[in-house]
Design an enzyme around this catalytic site. Structure first.
Site, PDB file in Angstrom:
ATOM      1  N   CYS A   2       0.854  -1.176   0.000  1.00  0.00           N
ATOM      2  CA  CYS A   2       0.000   0.000   0.000  1.00  0.00           C
ATOM      3  C   CYS A   2       0.893   1.230   0.000  1.00  0.00           C
ATOM      4  CB  CYS A   2      -0.913   0.030   1.228  1.00  0.00           C
ATOM      5  SG  CYS A   2      -2.052  -1.365   1.366  1.00  0.00           S
ATOM      6  N   GLY A  28      -1.296   1.105  -4.843  1.00  0.00           N
ATOM      7  CA  GLY A  28      -2.614   0.594  -4.478  1.00  0.00           C
ATOM      8  C   GLY A  28      -3.705   1.294  -5.243  1.00  0.00           C
ATOM      9  N   ASN A 102       1.043  -0.060   5.879  1.00  0.00           N
ATOM     10  CA  ASN A 102       1.506  -0.762   4.692  1.00  0.00           C
ATOM     11  C   ASN A 102       2.263  -1.999   5.138  1.00  0.00           C
ATOM     12  OD1 ASN A 102       2.524  -1.548   2.155  1.00  0.00           O
ATOM     13  ND2 ASN A 102       4.312  -0.222   2.388  1.00  0.00           N
ATOM     14  N   GLY A 103       1.799  -3.175   4.738  1.00  0.00           N
ATOM     15  CA  GLY A 103       2.485  -4.403   5.102  1.00  0.00           C
ATOM     16  C   GLY A 103       1.520  -5.534   5.377  1.00  0.00           C
ATOM     17  N   TYR A 259       9.992  -4.519  -8.559  1.00  0.00           N
ATOM     18  CA  TYR A 259       8.744  -4.204  -9.258  1.00  0.00           C
ATOM     19  C   TYR A 259       7.867  -3.162  -8.584  1.00  0.00           C
ATOM     20  CZ  TYR A 259       4.336  -5.081 -11.732  1.00  0.00           C
ATOM     21  OH  TYR A 259       3.200  -4.937 -12.461  1.00  0.00           O
TER      22      TYR A 259
END
Length: 377
Positions: A2, A28, A102-103, A259
């Site tokens: 995210c 996201g 985020n995670g 990526y």
């Protein structure tokens, strides 16, 4: 994966957070949200969809305040279609906290059961981020001395989160009446960077998942948040930092460099673009052990993120580099789209070949990552 942002500014932050989310949209595409604080009151708007679709002018006007956090969601836990899982999340006790995460937590189910039976806290969604929020809230409540918070209490609460929560988490949070808190898991798996901007009214601070957000919003990068470290910015814009995890060590997610991140970002002191160039060199050295270079007429990347690796590979082995695919700029990142049918349809719409670059040639395709294989097929 995210995107998260946290801003402590001297002027209203709603537009700043919106612009930052647009820069982090690649992290996201399922949901987005912004929460701001003004006079100890939180204002929040969030929903499913791209940033530009979630926020209208009326929504932005309803987000006053000089401090705020923002989030754009790619669902790695919970449903991709449930708007209730969009962030930030809010809990009213103790003090009032909003949080963006985020995670991924790896012990979510265990924590949910512990909180229900021991901490008397109910988790109402399938999101591990709500679990993390309640873990932080409980630790603040357990370590608070009376009805007030101090720095030792806040940092002790983060230490408690590190003891209980397993997995990856980069977090920005606001505590009503106190300030903004940012912290990173003891292994630094997910990125979190912060910087500042000097104004006539004082110093502003910005936390973000990637340095590119600071660059585009005219903030100067200070450094990455260290693994296990917590940073607190109080209402007077004073910065406080403390290591909250014993034996912290940096073990970043390699997929950020392959990526996930934008190539113009720098994560933990490493240029993402430079890392991808080096990956191309290593791939070239490995390739020549298996395939005679004279059997390759042209090197073509799968756009966009494999381009640096493909260019460096082509240069290393002395084979022409060509662009063989044209990408539709109005199709988002397909690997984070909800549902395989949607991803498959979008890939067909996103990429089209330049026929003459393939006709009669032996083509070496360079794809930087194969998650589901949708694009490769």
């Amino acid at each position: 994966m995210c995107g998260i942002l946290g801003v402590v500014a001297t002027t209203p932050v709603n537009q700043l957070l919106y612009d930052g989310l647009m820069v982090l949209q690649h992290r996201g595409q399922d949901a987005a949200g912004i929460a701001t604080t003004e006079d100890d009151t939180f204002h929040m708007h969030k929903g499913s969809g791209l940033v530009r679709d979630v926020f209208r002018t009326r929504n932005m006007r309803a987000l006053p305040g000089n401090m705020g956090i923002a989030h754009c969601r790619y669902p790695t836990a919970g449903s991709a279609f449930d708007s209730a899982l969009s962030q930030p999340f809010y809990v009213n006790s103790p003090f009032g906290i909003v949080l963006g995460h985020n995670g991924n937590l790896t012990n979510t189910q265990q924590l949910k059961e512990e909180m229900f039976r021991q901490d008397l806290r109910h988790i109402n969604t399938t999101s591990d981020s709500e679990v993390l929020l309640n873990a932080l809230a409980h630790e603040l409540q357990a370590t608070a001395k009376g009805c007030r918070l101090d720095l030792d209490t806040i940092f002790a609460a983060v230490s408690g989160v590190h003891r209980r929560c397993r997995g990856a988490y980069a977090v920005v949070a606001m505590i009503a009446g106190y300030g903004m808190l940012a912290f990173r898991d003891p292994h630094g798996i997910r990125p979190l960077v912060f910087g500042f901007n000097e104004t006539r009214e004082g110093t502003e601070y910005l936390f973000a998942s990637e340095s590119v957000a600071l660059d585009t919003l005219n903030f100067q990068v200070l450094r990455d948040v260290e693994p296990g470290e917590a940073i607190f910015v109080d209402l007077e814009h004073r910065l406080h930092q403390r290591q909250c995890a014993p034996n912290a060590s940096l073990s970043p997610c390699i997929f950020e460099f392959v990526y996930l991140a934008r190539p113009d970002s720098v994560i933990d002191g490493v240029s993402v673009y430079e890392a991808r160039l080096r990956m191309g060199e290593h791939l070239a050295d490995k390739l020549v052990q298996y395939i005679p270079v004279e059997q390759i007429d042209v090197v073509i990347p799968i756009p966009d993120s494999s381009r640096p690796s493909a260019m460096q590979l082509a240069q290393r082995i002395g084979v022409p580099y060509r662009e063989g695919f044209v990408k539709n700029r109005y199709i988002g990142r397909t690997f984070i789209m909800p549902g395989q049918a949607t991803r498959r349809r979008s890939v067909r719409q996103k990429l089209n070949t330049v026929a003459q670059e393939f006709k009669g040639k032996r083509v070496l395709l360079v794809d930087d990552s194969i998650v589901r294989g949708t694009t490769s097929r």
